[in-house]
Design a protein around this motif. Structure first.
Motif, PDB file in Angstrom:
ATOM      1  N   VAL A   1      36.462  35.806  48.002  1.00 21.89           N
ATOM      2  CA  VAL A   1      37.568  36.405  48.741  1.00 21.89           C
ATOM      3  C   VAL A   1      36.981  37.103  49.957  1.00 21.89           C
TER       4      VAL A   1
ATOM      5  N   THR B   1      38.909  45.804  39.532  1.00 19.22           N
ATOM      6  CA  THR B   1      38.768  44.485  38.902  1.00 19.22           C
ATOM      7  C   THR B   1      38.391  44.624  37.435  1.00 19.22           C
TER       8      THR B   1
ATOM      9  N   LEU C   1      38.492  32.608  50.557  1.00 22.62           N
ATOM     10  CA  LEU C   1      39.917  32.888  50.758  1.00 22.62           C
ATOM     11  C   LEU C   1      40.121  34.150  51.590  1.00 22.62           C
TER      12      LEU C   1
ATOM     13  N   GLU D   1      43.589  41.522  41.815  1.00 24.67           N
ATOM     14  CA  GLU D   1      44.523  40.509  41.319  1.00 24.67           C
ATOM     15  C   GLU D   1      44.114  39.108  41.763  1.00 24.67           C
ATOM     16  N   THR D   2      43.605  39.003  42.977  1.00 22.21           N
ATOM     17  CA  THR D   2      43.175  37.694  43.478  1.00 22.21           C
ATOM     18  C   THR D   2      41.919  37.229  42.763  1.00 22.21           C
TER      19      THR D   2
ATOM     20  N   PHE E   1      42.928  35.878  39.440  1.00 22.94           N
ATOM     21  CA  PHE E   1      43.512  34.546  39.569  1.00 22.94           C
ATOM     22  C   PHE E   1      42.422  33.489  39.716  1.00 22.94           C
ATOM     23  N   LEU E   2      41.451  33.734  40.593  1.00 21.27           N
ATOM     24  CA  LEU E   2      40.396  32.754  40.825  1.00 21.27           C
ATOM     25  C   LEU E   2      39.513  32.559  39.597  1.00 21.27           C
TER      26      LEU E   2
ATOM     27  N   THR F   1      32.792  38.760  46.474  1.00 17.80           N
ATOM     28  CA  THR F   1      33.559  39.515  47.463  1.00 17.80           C
ATOM     29  C   THR F   1      32.880  39.368  48.813  1.00 17.80           C
TER      30      THR F   1
ATOM     31  N   ASP G   1      44.876  44.883  45.205  1.00 16.47           N
ATOM     32  CA  ASP G   1      45.219  43.625  45.863  1.00 16.47           C
ATOM     33  C   ASP G   1      44.088  42.607  45.689  1.00 16.47           C
ATOM     34  N   VAL G   2      42.872  43.080  45.856  1.00 24.14           N
ATOM     35  CA  VAL G   2      41.712  42.197  45.733  1.00 24.14           C
ATOM     36  C   VAL G   2      41.476  41.841  44.271  1.00 24.14           C
TER      37      VAL G   2
ATOM     38  N   LEU H   1      41.713  37.322  52.626  1.00 29.63           N
ATOM     39  CA  LEU H   1      42.598  38.228  51.882  1.00 29.63           C
ATOM     40  C   LEU H   1      42.770  39.446  52.782  1.00 29.63           C
TER      41      LEU H   1
END
Length: 256
Positions: A184, A21, A245, A227-228, A231-232, A139, A224-225, A247
């Motif tokens: 997430v 991240t 969310l 990128e989410t 976005f958030l 997270t 993967d995490v 994931l």
């Protein structure tokens, strides 16, 4: 997604999801402050992600201690001028039967996962208010949504459920301040956390067996995490708050 002139604080940022991240935020123009307990690992991560040292700083220490959270936010203000995004990514995990948990186990899960989130948010929100708003992304975990018989994790799940509940409560309380709070909830993500209770060979053998646990056919990766989370944290998610969310490559859809 553009995070130019944005300041991001990542608790649990030296490896795995936190490191991925931090990398993505720096790629998108942000200034990043990372936290973890091991100073040597923080230094290695900072040097790897930004050899110039201009876009990253760090604070070593136990985030479950309030003074560490305060120092973390103070570092962001001192070095980069404020706080726009907080990512709470601290965590420990070791499958353990309920009756086998010791008092110290429960305390550790609550400290690392819940107290660290509580105190860092408490320190960051006043700074976000000064900048007209911000975003907090926690997270969480699929294990706080759905129990998994193969990996008993009552103490971990309870602490993560607390992180989920904190997410929703903060989202409602601070919506008026233009501070969005989301989480997430990943399933199996291939991070170093598994090496805390398995050998390298055990990890290499065990993790591939979880691919089929996810309908999408593979375990998650830190990217993967990450990128989410980005976005958030972005303006693209400006109408999203109070969400936990899943994931998980479809795992909870199957389990439900």
């Amino acid at each position: 997604m553009n995070f130019n002139r944005k300041v991001v604080v990542i608790a649990g940022g030296s490896s795995g999801i936190g490191k991925a991240t931090a990398k993505r935020f720096i790629d998108e123009g942000a200034k990043v402050v990372i936290n973890g307990r091991r100073e040597r690992l923080l230094i290695e991560t900072a040097n790897e992600l930004d050899p110039s040292g201009k876009n990253i700083a760090y604070i070593a220490g136990d985030i479950s201690i309030k003074s560490t959270s305060v120092r973390l936010i103070e570092k962001a203000v001192e070095v980069f001028g404020g706080v726009d995004v907080l990512v709470c990514n601290t965590g420990i995990f070791k499958p353990t039967g309920f009756l086998d948990h010791e008092e110290e186990d429960l305390n550790n899960y609550i400290n690392v996962i819940l107290k660290g989130t509580f105190y860092s948010a408490q320190a960051a929100i006043p700074e976000m208010k000064k900048r007209g708003g911000g975003a907090i992304i926690n997270t969480g975990s699929m294990w706080a949504i759905q129990s998994v018989e193969a990996t008993p994790s009552t103490a971990y799940s309870a602490a993560m459920a607390g992180r989920h509940a904190l997410t929703k409560n903060l989202a409602v309380e601070f919506a008026k301040d233009n501070i969005r709070v989301n989480a997430v909830a990943p399933a199996v993500v291939e991070t170093p956390i598994y090496r805390s209770f398995m050998t390298e060979q055990e990890v290499a053998t065990a993790l591939p067996t979880f691919n089929e646990f996810h309908p999408i056919g593979r375990n998650g990766q830190p990217e993967d995490v990450a990128e989410t989370i980005l976005f958030l944290a972005s303006e693209r998610a400006s109408w999203i708050t109070g969400v936990v969310l899943p994931l998980d490559g479809g795992a909870t859809a199957r389990l439900r």
